[in-house]
Design a protein around this motif. Structure first.
Motif, short mmCIF file in Angstrom:
data_model
loop_
_atom_site.label_atom_id
_atom_site.label_comp_id
_atom_site.label_asym_id
_atom_site.label_seq_id
_atom_site.Cartn_x
_atom_site.Cartn_y
_atom_site.Cartn_z
N GLU A 162 0.82 -1.28 0.08
CA GLU A 162 0.02 -0.06 -0.15
C GLU A 162 0.81 1.49 0.00
N THR A 165 -1.17 7.97 -2.47
CA THR A 165 -1.45 8.12 -4.00
C THR A 165 -1.17 9.61 -4.19
N GLN A 186 -4.42 -4.70 -9.01
CA GLN A 186 -4.45 -3.52 -8.39
C GLN A 186 -5.90 -3.47 -7.79
N PRO A 187 -6.14 -3.95 -6.76
CA PRO A 187 -7.59 -3.84 -6.25
C PRO A 187 -8.21 -2.41 -5.66
N SER A 188 -7.15 -1.40 -5.66
CA SER A 188 -7.62 0.01 -5.63
C SER A 188 -6.48 0.71 -5.99
N GLU A 189 -6.63 1.99 -5.92
CA GLU A 189 -5.61 3.01 -6.46
C GLU A 189 -4.50 2.90 -5.48
N SER A 190 -4.37 2.67 -4.38
CA SER A 190 -3.34 2.69 -3.56
C SER A 190 -2.86 1.24 -2.98
N TYR A 230 -6.09 -6.99 2.00
CA TYR A 230 -7.39 -6.44 1.07
C TYR A 230 -8.50 -7.66 1.14
N SER A 232 -11.27 -9.11 -1.31
CA SER A 232 -11.88 -9.14 -2.60
C SER A 232 -13.15 -9.14 -2.75
N GLU A 233 -13.77 -8.91 -3.93
CA GLU A 233 -15.28 -8.78 -4.24
C GLU A 233 -15.79 -10.22 -3.87
#
Length: 260
Positions: A162, A165, A186-190, A230, A232-233
Motif C-alpha cells: 500500500e 497516491t 491492483q484492487p484499489s488506487e493505493s 485487502y 476481494s469482491e
C-alpha cells in the motif's frame, strides 16, 4: 464519677474524629523478566510478581519496552508504541537486547517505583519481508525492491503493498527477480498485489524478489510503502505470505521513499 465517664467518652469521640486515615503504601514488583523466543516476528511477554503491603489487588499497572545494543542496561532506546505486557519483535529489534519495565499500580491507583528486567537474549532475525528504501525523482518512472530474509525453501509467494497516491501511482509494472509465473492485480488506487508461483523450492535467505515500478508524481517529500491486506469482491482476504506457509513471518518493515 459521671464527670469522669463523660470526659472519657468525649476523649474517645475526639480521637475517632481526628484520627488520620490509614496510609496506602506503595506496591512493588519483583522477579521482573522477559519470556518467549527472541526472534523477529515472535511475541515476547513481560513477567513479574505484584506485591502490595495491604494485600490490595493489582490495578492498571503501566508497561514500557526498550531496546539496546548493550546487555548491561545502558543506552536504552524507548519504544513509544510498546505499552502492553506483550510485545511483537520487529526487524528493528534484530541484533538488539530487549528490556521490559513495569510500574506497579494497586486497585486504588497508588503507583510504585518502576522496575526493569535484565536484558533478554539477543534478538535474532526470523523470516521476514522487507521494502528497501529508495530515492526517486519527481515526474518520472521510478522503482523500489522487495526482498525476503530467512524464509528457507518456498514454492510461491504473494506481496500486497500500500502506498500514498499523493506521491505516486501504480502502472501495474512489476519484475520478478527470481523467475516463476507472476500475476499482478491492483484492487484499489493505493494497493498493488503481486503473486509469484512455480519457484521449484527457491531457497530464500537474503534474496531480492521483486522490482516494483511506480509513476512518481510532482510532489517532493518523504512517504512510506507498507505491507498491507485487502478483501476481494468474492470476500477472499489477501495478504503477504509464502507457500509453504511460515509462522511468525515479520511484515513490520516500512519502505521509506524520498522524492526529490
Amino acid at each position: 464519677m459521671r464527670k469522669l465517664a463523660y470526659i472519657t467518652v468525649m476523649l474517645i469521640l475526639l480521637i475517632a474524629l481526628t484520627a488520620c486515615p490509614p496510609i496506602n503504601k506503595k506496591p512493588s514488583a519483583s522477579d521482573v523478566r522477559i519470556s518467549g523466543d527472541t526472534v523477529t516476528g515472535q511475541k515476547v511477554k513481560g513477567e513479574y510478581t505484584f506485591l502490595d503491603p495491604e494485600q490490595e489487588p493489582e490495578g492498571a499497572s503501566e508497561y514500557k519496552w526498550y531496546r539496546s545494543d548493550k546487555a548491561d542496561g545502558t543506552s536504552l532506546e524507548s519504544i513509544p508504541s510498546a505499552t502492553k505486557r506483550e510485545y511483537l519483535l520487529t526487524s528493528q529489534d534484530a541484533g538488539k537486547f530487549m528490556y521490559f519495565e513495569v510500574i506497579p499500580v494497586d486497585i486504588k491507583g497508588k503507583a510504585g517505583d518502576p522496575v526493569k528486567s535484565a536484558a533478554s537474549t539477543i534478538v535474532v532475525a526470523g523470516p521476514s519481508f522487507e521494502i528497501i528504501d529508495a530515492t526517486l525523482n519527481r515526474n518520472s518512472l521510478g522503482s523500489f525492491v522487495v526482498k525476503a530474509n530467512n524464509l528457507g525453501e518456498i514454492n510461491a509467494f504473494e506481496v500486497v503493498l500500500e502506498f500514498d497516491t499523493e506521491y505516486m501511482t501504480s502502472p501495474g509494472i512489476v519484475q520478478s527477480l527470481v523467475g516463476g509465473l507472476m500475476i499482478v492485480k491492483q484492487p484499489s488506487e493505493s494497493v498493488i498485489h503481486v503473486a509469484v508461483a512455480g519457484l521449484k523450492d527457491l531457497d530464500v535467505q537474503n534474496t531480492e524478489l521483486l522490482r516494483v515500478f511506480v509513476n512518481v508524481l510532482d510532489k517532493a517529500g518523504n512517504t512510506e510503502i507498507v505491507f498491507s491486506e485487502y478483501v476481494s469482491e468474492g470476500n477472499v482476504k489477501f495478504s503477504t505470505g509464502v507457500i509453504p506457509e511460515i509462522s511468525g513471518l515479520d511484515l513490520s518493515d516500512t519502505g521509506k521513499i524520498t522524492i526529490q
